[in-house]
Design an enzyme around this catalytic site. Structure first.
Site, PDB file in Angstrom:
ATOM      1  CB  SER A 280       2.558  -1.100  -6.471  1.00 36.27           C
ATOM      2  OG  SER A 280       1.489  -2.006  -6.551  1.00 36.27           O
TER       3      SER A 280
ATOM      4  CE  LYS B 126      -0.195  -1.045  -9.928  1.00 37.19           C
ATOM      5  NZ  LYS B 126       0.242  -2.387  -9.590  1.00 37.19           N
TER       6      LYS B 126
END
Lengths: 422, 149
Positions: B70, B107
């Site tokens: 991701s 993230k």
């Protein structure tokens, strides 16, 4: 001013650093071989799980309350302890490491206007940097800082984990609150004697009436403790010193009675002792081996057997220490044939500094040992896990029972935390 | 090497050296000789130590391994090793190791008027808005990525 910084439920807290899903959940850590409970989170304490309880006795209870159980992961606890201690050194250069999860700090010569605030800074730095909760107790003496720490731990809402004894009023109040058995250095036997004398609190202990009795019963140690509790600092910071003796003892997952298995264990313990000696640059003069039968049911039968050999020279050689240990084992085994042993240990003592090793005219060990030991340490350091061993150490690994072991997140590159990027 | 104060008395302060910390010092093997010394000696330096260069706060820095894709547009790929410092303050645009609802993730932080977002760096993944109901911790800030080529 002194401070005692104590990590709350250290082992259980360490397990949560890399597994925060157990924050707020009951967590316990088991001793070697998954035997007994040695650390409990606050939630586990609240469930009434007793400290030091054998795991099998509370197994049902642990299951019923969905308690997360860990084997002890000393590699992780050791690393997090070292990190904690070095963070504490940012707050004062005078840090005495008292145990794996406790340290005394001294602030003499420093200009700190608000100890409450300073303690809070220590606490929040450790929470942020390592997720480890601590309590901090400040006081003019070491013994009182222990008391202050206990108060901080007992009343988290009111103290926010930091308590300062800085007036005589607070000191007296704290001592009246402290039960005698919770005073630093008062053991189980002493507690009984104190209670018989009607000394029930730390405050009672400081009453002038008891001074001569304390002197008679506890000697100078008791008088020092009394002064410390009265607010006069007599116990300074201890200089870090090498250990005076090194002991490696373990219980076995099952009882052992054949000589070969015992020899393998003792040999391994002797090797670890020798390695530790070399790490701290010490030589030992005496090797002790002990065997334990651990007969819980019949306390009258002798539980431990031990013997020692004093060497004619100081040594840190695995070969020499191993030889001595096995000679002792042979003797102990002969004397106690038919016994089943649950525990064994090797202790090396009478240590001296390797650099001050005295040259002996007639009896000296083979100088080749030195080079051999260095090569052995170098290889073991490189490949890890003590792969180079003596012939008496079995090839098969005798790892302790650690079925619930968490990864060694901070000391093994192949066990570091894995984070999913989804 | 630092100094440890040993005894504190009103007037005199004694110091003992502390040899705990290690400093690598270049080994100079010039022997003793007459004549000109090597001019290179003036430029001797210690070897580059990646620990020193890449880790500002060793006490609160940890290595973490990545699994998943991701964050590939930020240069963080599957099996990369992250250097994560827990002392650094989280702020907008920093890449953080977060713990959300029972799982760790990496993230980029995005601070908006309406709250905090965890942004993936891969168009196939969706952003996460942090709400009151989430069990959420910012565990540490990523400072470097180590990758095997």
């Amino acid at each position: 001013m002194y401070a005692l910084v104590d990590c709350n439920n250290f082992y259980a807290s360490c397990e949560r650093v890399f597994q925060p899903q157990y924050n707020g959940k009951p967590v316990v850590v088991l001793s070697n071989n998954d035997g007994c409970i040695i650390s409990r989170s606050d939630e586990a304490k609240a469930l009434g799980i007793p400290m030091a309880a054998p795991e099998f006795k509370v197994r049902e209870m642990l299951k019923q309350h969905d308690v997360k159980v860990f084997s002890s992961n000393y590699a992780l606890y050791g690393d997090l302890s070292q990190r904690t201690m070095s963070i504490l050194r940012d707050f004062t250069p005078h840090v005495e490491i008292y145990s794996i999860d406790e340290a005394f700090l001294n602030f003499d010569g420093m200009n700190i206007s608000d100890y409450n605030e300073y303690g809070d800074k220590i606490k929040t730095t450790l929470i942020k940097g390592l997720s480890l909760p601590v309590c901090v107790g400040f006081a003019p003496t070491k013994a009182l800082s222990k008391v202050a720490n206990k108060i901080a731990r007992k009343y988290p809402e009111r103290t926010k984990g930091v308590y300062v004894i800085d007036t005589d009023e607070k000191r007296v109040k704290a001592l009246k609150w402290t039960k005698i058995e919770d005073v630093w250095g008062i053991g189980y036997r002493m507690k009984k004697k104190m209670k018989a004398k009607n000394i029930l609190t730390a405050y009672d202990f400081t009453e002038p009436f008891y001074e001569s009795w304390i002197k008679k019963e506890m000697g100078v140690i008791g008088l020092r403790l009394r002064k410390e509790l009265l607010g006069e600092s007599v116990l300074g910071m201890e200089e870090p010193a090498n250990k005076k003796s090194i002991a490696i003892t373990r219980s076995f997952p099952k009882q052992l009675y054949d000589f070969d298995s015992l020899r393998e264990r003792v040999s391994t313990f002797a090797s670890v002792c020798a390695e530790k000696l070399r790490n701290q640059n010490s030589c030992c003069h005496t090797v002790i081996v002990m065997l334990g039968t651990m007969e819980h049911k019949t306390p009258t039968t002798k539980q431990y057997y031990h013997d020692s050999i004093t060497l004619p020279f100081g040594t840190d050689s695995t070969l020499t220490i191993n030889q001595a240990a096995i000679r002792i084992l042979e003797k102990l085994y002969e004397e106690n044939k038919g016994q089943r042993f649950k525990k064994a240990g090797v202790i090396v003592t009478q240590l001296s500094n390797t650099n001050e090793k005295q040259l002996h005219l007639f009896e000296e060990e083979n100088p080749k040992h030195l080079a051999l030991m260095k090569a052995m340490d170098d290889i073991n350091k490189k490949i890890g896990d003590r792969k180079v061993k003596l012939g008496t150490q079995d090839a098969k690994t005798w790892n302790m029972k650690q079925e619930l072991l968490s990864p060694r997140y901070t000391t093994r590159f192949d066990e570091i935390l894995v984070v999913k990027c989804h | 090497m630092s100094l440890n104060r040993k005894h504190i008395k009103p007037k005199l302060t004694f110091f003992t050296p502390n040899f705990e910390s290690e400093i690598k010092i270049p080994f100079v093997n010039q022997g003793v000789s007459a004549g000109f010394p090597s001019p290179a000696l003036d430029f001797l330096e210690t070897a580059i130590d990646l620990n020193e260069e890449l880790i500002e706060n060793p006490k609160t820095t940890f290595y973490i391994k990545v699994e998943g894709h991701s964050m590939i547009d930020a240069g963080i790929n599957d099996k990369d090793i992250l250097i994560v410092d827990r002392t650094l303050e989280p702020s907008d645009k920093k890449i953080a190791v977060c713990f959300i609802d029972g799982e760790f993730t990496v993230k980029r932080l995005k601070v908006e008027k309406d709250g905090l977002y965890l942004m993936p760096e891969n168009k196939n993944y969706e952003e996460i808005k942090i709400s009151e109901g989430n069990n959420f911790i910012i565990w540490g800030i990523v400072t470097y990525v180590i990758k095997k080529i």
